[in-house]
Design an enzyme around this catalytic site. Structure first.
Site, PDB file in Angstrom:
ATOM      1  N   GLY A   7       0.715  -1.175  -0.048  1.00 42.20           N
ATOM      2  CA  GLY A   7       0.041   0.061   0.083  1.00 42.20           C
ATOM      3  C   GLY A   7       0.790   1.413  -0.110  1.00 42.20           C
TER       4      GLY A   7
ATOM      5  N   ILE B  95     -10.075  -0.605  -4.223  1.00 39.54           N
ATOM      6  CA  ILE B  95      -9.980   0.094  -5.435  1.00 39.54           C
ATOM      7  C   ILE B  95     -11.246   0.842  -5.533  1.00 39.54           C
ATOM      8  N   THR B  96     -11.483   2.294  -5.490  1.00 42.84           N
ATOM      9  CA  THR B  96     -12.499   3.068  -5.461  1.00 42.84           C
ATOM     10  C   THR B  96     -13.141   2.832  -6.925  1.00 42.84           C
TER      11      THR B  96
ATOM     12  N   CYS C 160      -0.434  11.516 -10.632  1.00 40.97           N
ATOM     13  CA  CYS C 160      -1.935  11.517 -10.512  1.00 40.97           C
ATOM     14  C   CYS C 160      -2.273  11.711  -9.045  1.00 40.97           C
TER      15      CYS C 160
ATOM     16  N   ASN D  44      -0.981  13.504  -6.830  1.00 40.37           N
ATOM     17  CA  ASN D  44      -0.670  14.902  -6.469  1.00 40.37           C
ATOM     18  C   ASN D  44      -2.097  15.657  -6.811  1.00 40.37           C
TER      19      ASN D  44
ATOM     20  N   ARG E  44      -4.901  14.171  -4.338  1.00 41.53           N
ATOM     21  CA  ARG E  44      -4.486  15.047  -2.812  1.00 41.53           C
ATOM     22  C   ARG E  44      -4.776  16.186  -2.706  1.00 41.53           C
TER      23      ARG E  44
ATOM     24  N   ILE F 149     -20.031  17.214  21.421  1.00 43.22           N
ATOM     25  CA  ILE F 149     -21.288  18.140  21.723  1.00 43.22           C
ATOM     26  C   ILE F 149     -22.413  17.758  21.113  1.00 43.22           C
TER      27      ILE F 149
ATOM     28  N   GLU G   6      -4.669   7.706  -0.574  1.00 42.83           N
ATOM     29  CA  GLU G   6      -3.830   8.747  -0.877  1.00 42.83           C
ATOM     30  C   GLU G   6      -2.529   9.177  -0.133  1.00 42.83           C
TER      31      GLU G   6
HETATM   32  P1  TGC Z   1      10.773   7.512  -4.758  1.00 45.77           P
HETATM   33  O1  TGC Z   1      11.869   6.879  -5.042  1.00 45.77           O
HETATM   34  O2  TGC Z   1      10.656   8.740  -3.907  1.00 45.77           O
HETATM   35  O3  TGC Z   1      10.261   8.243  -6.178  1.00 45.77           O
HETATM   36  C1  TGC Z   1      10.072   7.365  -7.354  1.00 45.77           C
HETATM   37  C2  TGC Z   1       9.898   8.372  -8.564  1.00 45.77           C
HETATM   38  O4  TGC Z   1       8.614   9.040  -8.331  1.00 45.77           O
HETATM   39  C3  TGC Z   1       8.915  10.427  -8.314  1.00 45.77           C
HETATM   40  N1  TGC Z   1       7.961  10.889  -7.477  1.00 45.77           N
HETATM   41  C4  TGC Z   1       6.752  11.887  -7.783  1.00 45.77           C
HETATM   42  N2  TGC Z   1       6.523  12.169  -8.902  1.00 45.77           N
HETATM   43  C5  TGC Z   1       5.427  12.844  -8.948  1.00 45.77           C
HETATM   44  N3  TGC Z   1       4.778  13.156  -7.673  1.00 45.77           N
HETATM   45  C6  TGC Z   1       4.971  12.769  -6.681  1.00 45.77           C
HETATM   46  N4  TGC Z   1       4.664  13.277  -5.511  1.00 45.77           N
HETATM   47  C7  TGC Z   1       6.449  12.181  -6.384  1.00 45.77           C
HETATM   48  N5  TGC Z   1       7.169  11.604  -5.406  1.00 45.77           N
HETATM   49  C8  TGC Z   1       8.073  10.783  -5.972  1.00 45.77           C
HETATM   50  C9  TGC Z   1      10.164  10.526  -8.085  1.00 45.77           C
HETATM   51  O5  TGC Z   1      10.959  11.609  -8.423  1.00 45.77           O
HETATM   52  C10 TGC Z   1      10.985   9.433  -8.625  1.00 45.77           C
HETATM   53  O6  TGC Z   1      10.896   9.698 -10.286  1.00 45.77           O
HETATM   54  P2  TGC Z   1      12.500   9.148 -11.067  1.00 45.77           P
HETATM   55  O7  TGC Z   1      11.863   9.607 -12.242  1.00 45.77           O
HETATM   56  O8  TGC Z   1      13.426   9.432 -10.347  1.00 45.77           O
HETATM   57  O9  TGC Z   1      12.075   7.552 -11.016  1.00 45.77           O
HETATM   58  O10 TGC Z   1       9.784   6.549  -4.465  1.00 45.77           O
HETATM   59  P3  TGC Z   1       9.562   5.582  -3.154  1.00 45.77           P
HETATM   60  O11 TGC Z   1       9.422   4.221  -3.602  1.00 45.77           O
HETATM   61  O12 TGC Z   1      10.672   5.936  -2.275  1.00 45.77           O
HETATM   62  O13 TGC Z   1       8.045   6.081  -2.340  1.00 45.77           O
HETATM   63  C11 TGC Z   1       8.001   7.538  -2.097  1.00 45.77           C
HETATM   64  C12 TGC Z   1       6.513   7.620  -1.583  1.00 45.77           C
HETATM   65  C13 TGC Z   1       6.381   6.584  -0.249  1.00 45.77           C
HETATM   66  C14 TGC Z   1       6.496   8.916  -0.970  1.00 45.77           C
HETATM   67  C15 TGC Z   1       5.504   7.048  -2.352  1.00 45.77           C
HETATM   68  O14 TGC Z   1       5.537   5.693  -2.591  1.00 45.77           O
HETATM   69  C16 TGC Z   1       4.044   7.355  -1.921  1.00 45.77           C
HETATM   70  O15 TGC Z   1       3.424   8.280  -2.021  1.00 45.77           O
HETATM   71  N6  TGC Z   1       3.379   6.327  -1.235  1.00 45.77           N
HETATM   72  C17 TGC Z   1       1.778   6.226  -0.748  1.00 45.77           C
HETATM   73  C18 TGC Z   1       1.246   5.615  -1.744  1.00 45.77           C
HETATM   74  C19 TGC Z   1      -0.145   6.136  -1.927  1.00 45.77           C
HETATM   75  O16 TGC Z   1      -0.538   7.282  -1.890  1.00 45.77           O
HETATM   76  N7  TGC Z   1      -1.067   5.229  -2.449  1.00 45.77           N
HETATM   77  C20 TGC Z   1      -2.332   5.745  -2.993  1.00 45.77           C
HETATM   78  C21 TGC Z   1      -2.890   4.944  -3.846  1.00 45.77           C
HETATM   79  S1  TGC Z   1      -4.460   5.781  -4.762  1.00 45.77           S
HETATM   80  C22 TGC Z   1      -5.471   5.682  -3.659  1.00 45.77           C
HETATM   81  O17 TGC Z   1      -5.337   5.896  -2.686  1.00 45.77           O
HETATM   82  C23 TGC Z   1      -6.907   6.615  -4.035  1.00 45.77           C
HETATM   83  S2  TGC Z   1      -8.014   6.709  -2.966  1.00 45.77           S
HETATM   84  C24 TGC Z   1      -9.063   7.698  -3.822  1.00 45.77           C
HETATM   85  C25 TGC Z   1     -10.433   8.305  -3.167  1.00 45.77           C
HETATM   86  O18 TGC Z   1     -11.207   7.273  -3.116  1.00 45.77           O
HETATM   87  O19 TGC Z   1     -10.672   9.233  -3.177  1.00 45.77           O
HETATM   88  P1  FAD Z   2       0.225  -0.068   4.883  1.00 44.96           P
HETATM   89  O1  FAD Z   2       1.087   0.444   3.728  1.00 44.96           O
HETATM   90  O2  FAD Z   2       0.294  -1.508   5.279  1.00 44.96           O
HETATM   91  O3  FAD Z   2       0.385   0.875   5.990  1.00 44.96           O
HETATM   92  C1  FAD Z   2       0.059   0.379   7.476  1.00 44.96           C
HETATM   93  C2  FAD Z   2       0.502   1.457   8.486  1.00 44.96           C
HETATM   94  O4  FAD Z   2       1.763   1.338   8.422  1.00 44.96           O
HETATM   95  C3  FAD Z   2      -0.097   2.903   8.235  1.00 44.96           C
HETATM   96  O5  FAD Z   2      -0.021   3.538   9.410  1.00 44.96           O
HETATM   97  C4  FAD Z   2       1.165   3.396   7.529  1.00 44.96           C
HETATM   98  O6  FAD Z   2       1.416   4.665   7.884  1.00 44.96           O
HETATM   99  C5  FAD Z   2       2.425   2.726   8.277  1.00 44.96           C
HETATM  100  N1  FAD Z   2       3.512   2.516   7.528  1.00 44.96           N
HETATM  101  C6  FAD Z   2       3.917   1.818   6.529  1.00 44.96           C
HETATM  102  N2  FAD Z   2       5.166   2.261   6.098  1.00 44.96           N
HETATM  103  C7  FAD Z   2       5.774   3.097   6.976  1.00 44.96           C
HETATM  104  C8  FAD Z   2       7.023   3.679   7.016  1.00 44.96           C
HETATM  105  N3  FAD Z   2       7.958   3.554   6.331  1.00 44.96           N
HETATM  106  N4  FAD Z   2       7.181   4.404   8.191  1.00 44.96           N
HETATM  107  C9  FAD Z   2       6.275   4.567   9.075  1.00 44.96           C
HETATM  108  N5  FAD Z   2       4.908   4.144   9.038  1.00 44.96           N
HETATM  109  C10 FAD Z   2       4.634   3.203   8.008  1.00 44.96           C
HETATM  110  N6  FAD Z   2      -5.708   2.542  -3.575  1.00 44.96           N
HETATM  111  C11 FAD Z   2      -5.531   2.543  -5.055  1.00 44.96           C
HETATM  112  O7  FAD Z   2      -4.712   2.305  -5.597  1.00 44.96           O
HETATM  113  N7  FAD Z   2      -6.762   3.144  -5.580  1.00 44.96           N
HETATM  114  C12 FAD Z   2      -7.906   3.196  -4.922  1.00 44.96           C
HETATM  115  O8  FAD Z   2      -8.980   3.640  -5.788  1.00 44.96           O
HETATM  116  C13 FAD Z   2      -7.819   3.354  -3.667  1.00 44.96           C
HETATM  117  N8  FAD Z   2      -9.282   3.621  -2.985  1.00 44.96           N
HETATM  118  C14 FAD Z   2      -9.133   3.365  -1.519  1.00 44.96           C
HETATM  119  C15 FAD Z   2     -10.558   3.604  -0.863  1.00 44.96           C
HETATM  120  C16 FAD Z   2     -10.557   3.390   0.380  1.00 44.96           C
HETATM  121  C17 FAD Z   2     -11.897   3.362   1.113  1.00 44.96           C
HETATM  122  C18 FAD Z   2      -9.360   2.789   1.164  1.00 44.96           C
HETATM  123  C19 FAD Z   2      -9.502   2.592   2.666  1.00 44.96           C
HETATM  124  C20 FAD Z   2      -8.435   2.712   0.417  1.00 44.96           C
HETATM  125  C21 FAD Z   2      -7.999   2.907  -1.005  1.00 44.96           C
HETATM  126  N9  FAD Z   2      -6.763   2.936  -1.630  1.00 44.96           N
HETATM  127  C22 FAD Z   2      -6.803   2.965  -2.832  1.00 44.96           C
HETATM  128  C23 FAD Z   2      -5.746   2.160  -0.955  1.00 44.96           C
HETATM  129  C24 FAD Z   2      -4.814   3.319  -0.075  1.00 44.96           C
HETATM  130  O9  FAD Z   2      -4.159   4.066  -1.008  1.00 44.96           O
HETATM  131  C25 FAD Z   2      -3.965   2.435   0.813  1.00 44.96           C
HETATM  132  O10 FAD Z   2      -4.806   1.908   1.837  1.00 44.96           O
HETATM  133  C26 FAD Z   2      -3.014   3.326   1.433  1.00 44.96           C
HETATM  134  O11 FAD Z   2      -1.894   3.717   0.503  1.00 44.96           O
HETATM  135  C27 FAD Z   2      -2.171   2.670   2.655  1.00 44.96           C
HETATM  136  O12 FAD Z   2      -1.728   1.466   2.280  1.00 44.96           O
HETATM  137  P2  FAD Z   2      -2.134  -0.068   3.197  1.00 44.96           P
HETATM  138  O13 FAD Z   2      -3.587  -0.007   3.672  1.00 44.96           O
HETATM  139  O14 FAD Z   2      -1.694  -1.117   2.434  1.00 44.96           O
HETATM  140  O15 FAD Z   2      -1.395   0.168   4.710  1.00 44.96           O
END
Ligand code: TGC
Ligand code: FAD
Length: 396
Positions: A149, A175-176, A250, A252, A255, A349, A375
């Protein structure tokens, strides 16, 4: 309190007068979305949340599309081409209704459509974006997996070349919109780097069972994506990006919408708490007359006001082309965390009524538990900012 008669009145839900920073066009967009929510969504959303099902979700998507809310900050291909600030204000109003409705719009516009709009071929854009903008076609975005994740770079979903085709195998989780999607943007590891694929969901080998038993985001479809030998032509790959930068770019966008949206859930809860506190009599007085209640209301409003100002500031930076990913992390981290705290305080409240779906507060708080995690979790955004401040990456 005596005051100059030329001064505008104090507004309890806009104590700092932030409204004055909005243009007439921005206010008009906000008013239109607020009206749509009040007429079409608010009367039903608690019921949808309770049943874990949105009635006629496709009809709702078409309504949102007709108002230009799907891909609203993108240009061309039938998209509304509005500003980032207008998009943010729309997210705020949608999330004041329910985070699940804002999620529907975020995933469609900021994740699935943005991926195609930013990194897709002309053919992919023309095929999908106009229909996605109207809500006729729904998209989802598959990055997260059951075992990865926060660390999507370690994903196991694989895309291998087989002659001229690509074949995808793997699983995506949480996946939403997955089960209702017509098209999935799926990120997969190749022999080289991570690539994005535009996958019509009627492709053989693709399935998207819905995830049940959620206690949060219940007015939203959340699914697993199963990819078993999904065969796609070369034209399915997003041609213009490789590596984790593709999906993170994406994120960005989405979020950014969330940092506004969370303030909508906060405003709705604050409004409920204020109204309830004025009406509820205990010890012969409205509970709003007690200092401890006023302390809560004021603290909630301070954080709401600061969060809204931050959102507007970041919106202006985005419109000026100056918004950094670290600034998006700052906004998402602060605003979702504070919005959740505001909803929890509002819940206290309302006393016992606070746990009822008759009021929106607990629903917002439950939803924000997801928003806090998806995100990028609080911890991930903290580490992004920590890295930016210190130059040291502390993820591994
Ligand atoms: P790292 O080595 O730092 O970066 C890899 C490559 O990515 C570039 N990069 C970015 N580019 C654009 N925007 C950003 N914010 C970027 N951050 C990094 C970076 O420059 C590098 O590029 P290149 O060309 O040198 O290869 O990557 P890392 O593996 O160490 O990971 C960094 C970290 C932890 C910040 C990243 O993996 C992360 O953001 N993790 C969180 C995952 C996450 O947010 N998942 C969301 C899934 S989608 C979702 O949740 C939808 S919910 C939707 C809804 O219902 O509203
Ligand atoms: P994990 O990554 O397993 O994390 C578990 C805990 O460990 C968290 O508190 C985390 O912060 C902590 N942790 C992990 N690594 C570290 C570290 N290095 N240092 C300190 N703490 C750490 N994803 C999609 O791709 N598309 C979607 O449309 C989408 N929709 C979603 C809708 C819902 C309702 C939900 C709940 C989630 C959705 N997600 C989607 C997934 C979401 O992006 C992930 O749940 C999220 O990125 C966290 O991943 P995880 O749940 O596997 O937690």
């Amino acid at each position: 309190m005596s005051r100059e008669t030329t001064l505008p009145p104090f507004h309890p839900l806009d104590p700092a007068g932030i409204d004055d920073l909005l243009s007439p066009d921005e206010k008009a967009v906000r008013a239109a979305v607020r009206r749509l929510c009040a007429e079409q969504i608010d009367p039903h959303v608690a019921d949808w949340f309770e049943r874990g099902q949105i009635d006629d979700i496709r009809g709702l998507a078409m309504e949102l599309g007709a108002m230009g809310l799907l891909g609203m900050h993108l240009d061309g291909y039938g998209c509304a081409g509005m500003s980032a600030t207008e998009y943010g204000l729309a997210c705020l109003e949608l999330e004041a209704t329910d985070s699940g409705i804002r999620s529907l719009v975020s995933v469609q516009g900021s994740l699935a459509m943005f991926a195609i709009w930013r990194w897709g071929s002309e053919e992919q854009k023309s095929e999908w974006l106009p229909r996605m903008a109207t809500g006729e076609a729904i998209g989802c975005f598959g990055l997260t997996e059951p075992d990865f994740g926060s660390d999507p770079g370690s994903m196991r979903t694989r895309a291998r070349k087989d002659g001229a085709d690509w074949v995808l195998d793997g699983r995506k989780m949480w996946i939403t919109n997955g089960s209702i999607a017509d098209v999935a943007v799926v990120w997969a590891q190749t022999d080289d780097k991570i690539r994005g694929f535009v996958v019509p969901t009627n492709t053989p080998g693709f399935a998207a069972p819905e995830i049940k038993h959620k206690q949060s985001l219940r007015a939203s479809v959340t699914s697993e994506l199963i990819l078993d030998g999904v065969r796609l032509p070369e034209s399915a790959v997003l041609p213009d990006v490789s590596g984790l930068k593709g999906p993170l770019s994406c994120l960005n966008e989405a979020r950014y919408g969330i940092l506004w949206g969370a303030m909508g859930a906060a405003r709705s809860s604050l409004e409920s708490a204020l109204s309830y506190a004025n009406d509820r009599i205990q010890f012969d007085k409205p509970i709003s007359a007690f200092q401890l209640t006023q302390q809560k209301l004021v603290d909630m409003n301070l954080e709401y006001t600061k969060g809204l100002l931050l959102a507007l500031h970041l919106g202006r930076r985005k419109d000026a082309g100056l918004l950094l990913p670290e600034q998006v992390s700052l906004g998402k981290l602060n605003n979702v965390r504070e919005a959740l705290e505001i909803c929890r305080t509002a819940r206290t409240i309302l006393g016992a009524n606070g746990i009822s779906l008759e009021y929106p507060v607990m629903r917002h708080a439950n939803n924000l538990e997801s928003v806090l995690t998806y995100e990028g979790t609080v911890e991930m955004h903290t580490l992004v900012l920590g890295q930016a401040m210190t130059g040291q990456a502390a993820f591994r």
